[in-house]
Design a protein around this motif. Sequence first.
Motif, mmCIF file in Angstrom:
data_model
loop_
_atom_site.group_PDB
_atom_site.id
_atom_site.type_symbol
_atom_site.label_atom_id
_atom_site.label_comp_id
_atom_site.label_asym_id
_atom_site.label_seq_id
_atom_site.Cartn_x
_atom_site.Cartn_y
_atom_site.Cartn_z
ATOM 1 N N MET A 1 0.844 -1.195 0.000
ATOM 2 C CA MET A 1 0.000 0.000 0.000
ATOM 3 C C MET A 1 0.885 1.251 0.000
ATOM 4 O O MET A 1 1.926 1.263 0.643
ATOM 5 N N ILE A 2 0.450 2.232 -0.754
ATOM 6 C CA ILE A 2 1.235 3.474 -0.820
ATOM 7 C C ILE A 2 0.382 4.630 -0.315
ATOM 8 O O ILE A 2 -0.767 4.786 -0.739
ATOM 9 N N ARG A 3 0.935 5.430 0.610
ATOM 10 C CA ARG A 3 0.250 6.624 1.109
ATOM 11 C C ARG A 3 0.917 7.858 0.520
ATOM 12 O O ARG A 3 2.147 7.993 0.605
ATOM 13 N N GLU A 4 0.118 8.746 -0.066
ATOM 14 C CA GLU A 4 0.692 9.974 -0.639
ATOM 15 C C GLU A 4 0.826 11.018 0.485
ATOM 16 O O GLU A 4 -0.161 11.414 1.095
ATOM 17 N N THR A 5 2.051 11.399 0.757
ATOM 18 C CA THR A 5 2.346 12.237 1.925
ATOM 19 C C THR A 5 3.276 13.390 1.533
ATOM 20 O O THR A 5 3.734 13.472 0.398
ATOM 21 N N ILE A 6 3.574 14.211 2.526
ATOM 22 C CA ILE A 6 4.603 15.243 2.362
ATOM 23 C C ILE A 6 5.759 14.874 3.296
ATOM 24 O O ILE A 6 5.567 14.755 4.515
ATOM 25 N N VAL A 7 6.929 14.676 2.702
ATOM 26 C CA VAL A 7 8.102 14.301 3.506
ATOM 27 C C VAL A 7 8.946 15.542 3.768
ATOM 28 O O VAL A 7 9.276 16.287 2.837
ATOM 29 N N THR A 8 9.272 15.764 5.043
ATOM 30 C CA THR A 8 10.158 16.879 5.373
ATOM 31 C C THR A 8 11.475 16.316 5.915
ATOM 32 O O THR A 8 11.489 15.465 6.803
ATOM 33 N N ALA A 19 8.944 17.764 0.271
ATOM 34 C CA ALA A 19 8.689 17.065 -1.005
ATOM 35 C C ALA A 19 7.503 16.106 -0.879
ATOM 36 O O ALA A 19 7.440 15.317 0.066
ATOM 37 N N PRO A 20 6.568 16.170 -1.845
ATOM 38 C CA PRO A 20 5.519 15.146 -1.896
ATOM 39 C C PRO A 20 6.168 13.799 -2.184
ATOM 40 O O PRO A 20 7.027 13.711 -3.064
ATOM 41 N N MET A 21 5.777 12.780 -1.476
ATOM 42 C CA MET A 21 6.380 11.465 -1.693
ATOM 43 C C MET A 21 5.429 10.356 -1.272
ATOM 44 O O MET A 21 4.763 10.465 -0.242
ATOM 45 N N GLY A 22 5.391 9.301 -2.086
ATOM 46 C CA GLY A 22 4.607 8.119 -1.734
ATOM 47 C C GLY A 22 5.371 7.292 -0.718
ATOM 48 O O GLY A 22 6.548 6.997 -0.930
ATOM 49 N N ILE A 23 4.700 6.928 0.366
ATOM 50 C CA ILE A 23 5.332 6.075 1.383
ATOM 51 C C ILE A 23 4.754 4.668 1.249
ATOM 52 O O ILE A 23 3.543 4.476 1.349
ATOM 53 N N HIS A 24 5.640 3.701 1.011
ATOM 54 C CA HIS A 24 5.207 2.312 0.862
ATOM 55 C C HIS A 24 5.144 1.692 2.259
ATOM 56 O O HIS A 24 6.085 1.828 3.042
ATOM 57 N N LEU A 65 5.220 21.106 -6.480
ATOM 58 C CA LEU A 65 5.440 20.740 -7.888
ATOM 59 C C LEU A 65 5.551 21.974 -8.782
ATOM 60 O O LEU A 65 5.942 21.871 -9.933
ATOM 61 N N THR A 66 5.163 23.154 -8.257
ATOM 62 C CA THR A 66 5.156 24.365 -9.089
ATOM 63 C C THR A 66 6.000 25.477 -8.453
ATOM 64 O O THR A 66 5.723 26.655 -8.649
ATOM 65 N N GLY A 67 6.975 25.072 -7.655
ATOM 66 C CA GLY A 67 7.953 26.031 -7.128
ATOM 67 C C GLY A 67 7.509 26.821 -5.908
ATOM 68 O O GLY A 67 8.119 27.832 -5.576
ATOM 69 N N ARG A 68 6.475 26.358 -5.210
ATOM 70 C CA ARG A 68 6.000 27.065 -4.002
ATOM 71 C C ARG A 68 6.338 26.215 -2.774
ATOM 72 O O ARG A 68 5.591 25.306 -2.421
ATOM 73 N N VAL A 130 -6.511 16.499 -7.415
ATOM 74 C CA VAL A 130 -5.310 17.355 -7.389
ATOM 75 C C VAL A 130 -4.058 16.501 -7.204
ATOM 76 O O VAL A 130 -3.041 16.714 -7.882
ATOM 77 N N VAL A 131 -4.125 15.510 -6.319
ATOM 78 C CA VAL A 131 -2.960 14.644 -6.099
ATOM 79 C C VAL A 131 -2.615 13.898 -7.399
ATOM 80 O O VAL A 131 -1.451 13.828 -7.798
ATOM 81 N N GLU A 132 -3.637 13.375 -8.083
ATOM 82 C CA GLU A 132 -3.401 12.689 -9.362
ATOM 83 C C GLU A 132 -2.790 13.649 -10.393
ATOM 84 O O GLU A 132 -1.855 13.294 -11.109
ATOM 85 N N ALA A 133 -3.329 14.862 -10.454
ATOM 86 C CA ALA A 133 -2.815 15.836 -11.423
ATOM 87 C C ALA A 133 -1.383 16.236 -11.068
ATOM 88 O O ALA A 133 -0.555 16.459 -11.966
ATOM 89 N N ALA A 134 -1.076 16.309 -9.772
ATOM 90 C CA ALA A 134 0.297 16.657 -9.359
ATOM 91 C C ALA A 134 1.263 15.577 -9.826
ATOM 92 O O ALA A 134 2.380 15.877 -10.279
ATOM 93 N N ILE A 135 0.839 14.319 -9.736
ATOM 94 C CA ILE A 135 1.701 13.229 -10.222
ATOM 95 C C ILE A 135 1.899 13.363 -11.738
ATOM 96 O O ILE A 135 3.017 13.223 -12.239
ATOM 97 N N LEU A 136 0.830 13.687 -12.453
ATOM 98 C CA LEU A 136 0.957 13.904 -13.908
ATOM 99 C C LEU A 136 1.959 15.023 -14.191
ATOM 100 O O LEU A 136 2.816 14.901 -15.070
ATOM 101 N N VAL A 137 1.841 16.114 -13.439
ATOM 102 C CA VAL A 137 2.742 17.261 -13.656
ATOM 103 C C VAL A 137 4.202 16.860 -13.380
ATOM 104 O O VAL A 137 5.113 17.292 -14.090
#
Length: 190
Positions: A1-8, A19-24, A65-68, A130-137
Amino acid sequence: MIRETIVTTLQANGRVHIAPMGIHVRDEYLIFAPFRPSTTLDNLIRDRCAVINYTDDVRVFAGCLTGRYDWPVCEAEHIRGMRLAHCLAHTEVRIHAIEEDELRPQLLGLPVFEQVHTPFRGFNRAQAAVVEAAILVSRLERLPWQKVEQELKYLTIAVEKTAGPHEQEAWSWLMAAVHAFRERSQETAR
Ligand SMILES: Cc1cc2nc3c(=O)[nH]c(=O)nc-3n(C[C@H](O)[C@H](O)[C@H](O)COP(=O)(O)O)c2cc1C
């Protein structure tokens, strides 16, 4: 299972890296799988710890993903590190082992501390979109344009039907990045 998270993680100069990152999730391990090259990977190898932030503010995903990158952070409790100030919950992790790979190593983390800050208030389809679109970007260079266009068209439905202001803002950042990419690639093709 993968959780979409923000890793600091912390950079060598002590500043936070977000950074957004999938955690397995495998047994008791929380596994980071960064593609090389990666600042997160460098930081994880140097410090052997990180914070996994769980947030429903999808602006953080779209923003990174967009420099913010300027999201409020505060000190972690049990490791040397920072967490998102406004996350729903966070887990502080120490790296227990590294499975080396030329393309995508796996860093096996074990939780040392976990804290819940705000209740989870249910799923929102625009957030998932939005999460899906961020992965596409994050993969625009590698994906066929037709696939990107098709998937965005579908994801737009959930955004139009269910988004609040945060989701709309995040979506607008991603769409601006997609349009800028499209214009750049059309100019090169001319
Ligand atoms: C939802 C989501 C999940 C992601 N998961 C990963 C991942 O597991 N590994 C990875 O290398 N990049 C992943 N990315 C892309 C990274 O966030 C992005 O490339 C970032 O710049 C990481 O590189 P850095 O550590 O150098 O900042 C993901 C992006 C999104 C939007």
